[in-house]
Design a protein around this motif. Structure first.
Motif, short mmCIF file in Angstrom:
data_model
loop_
_atom_site.label_atom_id
_atom_site.label_comp_id
_atom_site.label_asym_id
_atom_site.label_seq_id
_atom_site.Cartn_x
_atom_site.Cartn_y
_atom_site.Cartn_z
N ILE A 90 -2.85 -1.69 -12.81
CA ILE A 90 -2.42 -2.10 -11.47
C ILE A 90 -2.58 -0.88 -10.58
N GLU A 91 -3.14 -1.06 -9.40
CA GLU A 91 -3.28 0.03 -8.44
C GLU A 91 -2.79 -0.44 -7.08
N THR A 92 -2.23 0.48 -6.32
CA THR A 92 -1.88 0.23 -4.93
C THR A 92 -2.76 1.12 -4.08
N VAL A 93 -3.46 0.51 -3.14
CA VAL A 93 -4.37 1.23 -2.27
C VAL A 93 -3.80 1.23 -0.86
N ASP A 94 -3.77 2.39 -0.25
CA ASP A 94 -3.33 2.57 1.13
C ASP A 94 -4.62 2.68 1.94
N LEU A 95 -4.86 1.73 2.86
CA LEU A 95 -6.13 1.76 3.57
C LEU A 95 -5.99 1.43 5.04
N CYS A 96 -7.01 1.85 5.80
CA CYS A 96 -7.11 1.56 7.23
C CYS A 96 -8.42 0.84 7.49
N VAL A 97 -8.33 -0.27 8.20
CA VAL A 97 -9.51 -1.07 8.54
C VAL A 97 -9.54 -1.28 10.05
N ALA A 98 -10.72 -1.67 10.56
CA ALA A 98 -10.89 -1.85 12.01
C ALA A 98 -10.50 -3.24 12.48
N GLU A 99 -10.35 -4.18 11.57
CA GLU A 99 -9.97 -5.55 11.91
C GLU A 99 -8.75 -5.93 11.08
N PRO A 100 -7.76 -6.60 11.66
CA PRO A 100 -6.56 -6.98 10.90
C PRO A 100 -6.77 -8.29 10.13
N THR A 101 -7.75 -8.28 9.22
CA THR A 101 -8.07 -9.50 8.46
C THR A 101 -8.19 -9.20 6.98
N GLU A 102 -7.97 -10.23 6.17
CA GLU A 102 -8.15 -10.10 4.73
C GLU A 102 -9.61 -9.81 4.39
N GLU A 103 -10.53 -10.36 5.19
CA GLU A 103 -11.96 -10.14 4.96
C GLU A 103 -12.30 -8.66 5.14
N ALA A 104 -11.73 -8.00 6.15
CA ALA A 104 -11.99 -6.58 6.38
C ALA A 104 -11.45 -5.74 5.23
N ILE A 105 -10.27 -6.11 4.73
CA ILE A 105 -9.68 -5.40 3.59
C ILE A 105 -10.59 -5.56 2.37
N ALA A 106 -11.01 -6.79 2.08
CA ALA A 106 -11.87 -7.06 0.92
C ALA A 106 -13.21 -6.35 1.06
N LEU A 107 -13.77 -6.32 2.27
CA LEU A 107 -15.06 -5.67 2.48
C LEU A 107 -14.97 -4.17 2.19
N GLN A 127 -8.96 -7.29 -8.65
CA GLN A 127 -8.82 -8.35 -7.65
C GLN A 127 -7.57 -8.09 -6.83
N ILE A 128 -7.61 -8.53 -5.59
CA ILE A 128 -6.48 -8.35 -4.67
C ILE A 128 -5.41 -9.39 -5.02
N VAL A 129 -4.17 -8.92 -5.16
CA VAL A 129 -3.07 -9.86 -5.40
C VAL A 129 -2.13 -9.97 -4.21
N SER A 130 -2.04 -8.89 -3.41
CA SER A 130 -1.22 -8.95 -2.21
C SER A 130 -1.56 -7.77 -1.31
N TYR A 131 -1.17 -7.90 -0.03
CA TYR A 131 -1.30 -6.80 0.91
C TYR A 131 -0.22 -6.95 1.97
N TRP A 132 0.16 -5.82 2.57
CA TRP A 132 1.21 -5.83 3.58
C TRP A 132 1.07 -4.62 4.48
N VAL A 133 1.73 -4.69 5.64
CA VAL A 133 1.77 -3.57 6.58
C VAL A 133 2.96 -2.70 6.18
N PRO A 134 2.72 -1.42 5.89
CA PRO A 134 3.84 -0.54 5.52
C PRO A 134 4.73 -0.25 6.72
N GLU A 135 5.94 0.21 6.45
CA GLU A 135 6.89 0.51 7.53
C GLU A 135 6.35 1.57 8.47
N ASP A 136 5.75 2.63 7.95
CA ASP A 136 5.12 3.63 8.81
C ASP A 136 3.65 3.24 8.94
N CYS A 137 3.35 2.35 9.86
CA CYS A 137 2.06 1.68 9.90
C CYS A 137 0.96 2.46 10.61
N ASP A 138 1.18 3.71 11.00
CA ASP A 138 0.12 4.48 11.64
C ASP A 138 -0.90 4.93 10.60
#
Length: 96
Positions: free
Chosen positions: A54-71, A83-94
């Motif tokens: 299991i891994e947790t990835v902290d990432l930044c994308v240019a579009e707020p979509t699941e497709e951008a995350i997957a890409l 495979q992606i099981v979940s994603y969320w906006v962290p509390e410190d979202c910058d």
């Protein structure tokens, strides 16, 4: 030694990724934390198949979509073995 009451322990690894366009235009950056599970499985103490990693990835994308995350994860090679099981906006979202 494993016993019938043994509990499967997972190691969570934190990885940080950023889409290149978020580095040049931070105003168009959306940060997410994404939980990934490996496609490879093993049997737990109850002989039930569970993800081997299991891994947790902290990432930044240019579009707020699941497709951008997957890409982004696909381009970086993560979706070959995970495979992606979940994603969320962290509390410190910058992103930066």
């Amino acid at each position: 030694m494993r016993t019938a009451s043994a509990v499967k322990e997972f190691t969570t690894i934190m990885i940080t990724l950023s889409a290149p366009e978020t580095l040049t235009n931070p105003n168009r950056a959306y940060r997410y934390k994404v939980d990934l599970v490996s496609i490879e499985q093993e049997l737990d103490s109850q002989e039930v198949p569970v993800p081997k990693h299991i891994e947790t990835v902290d990432l930044c994308v240019a579009e707020p979509t699941e497709e951008a995350i997957a890409l982004l994860l696909s381009v970086k090679g993560y979706l070959k073995n995970y495979q992606i099981v979940s994603y969320w906006v962290p509390e410190d979202c910058d992103c930066f």
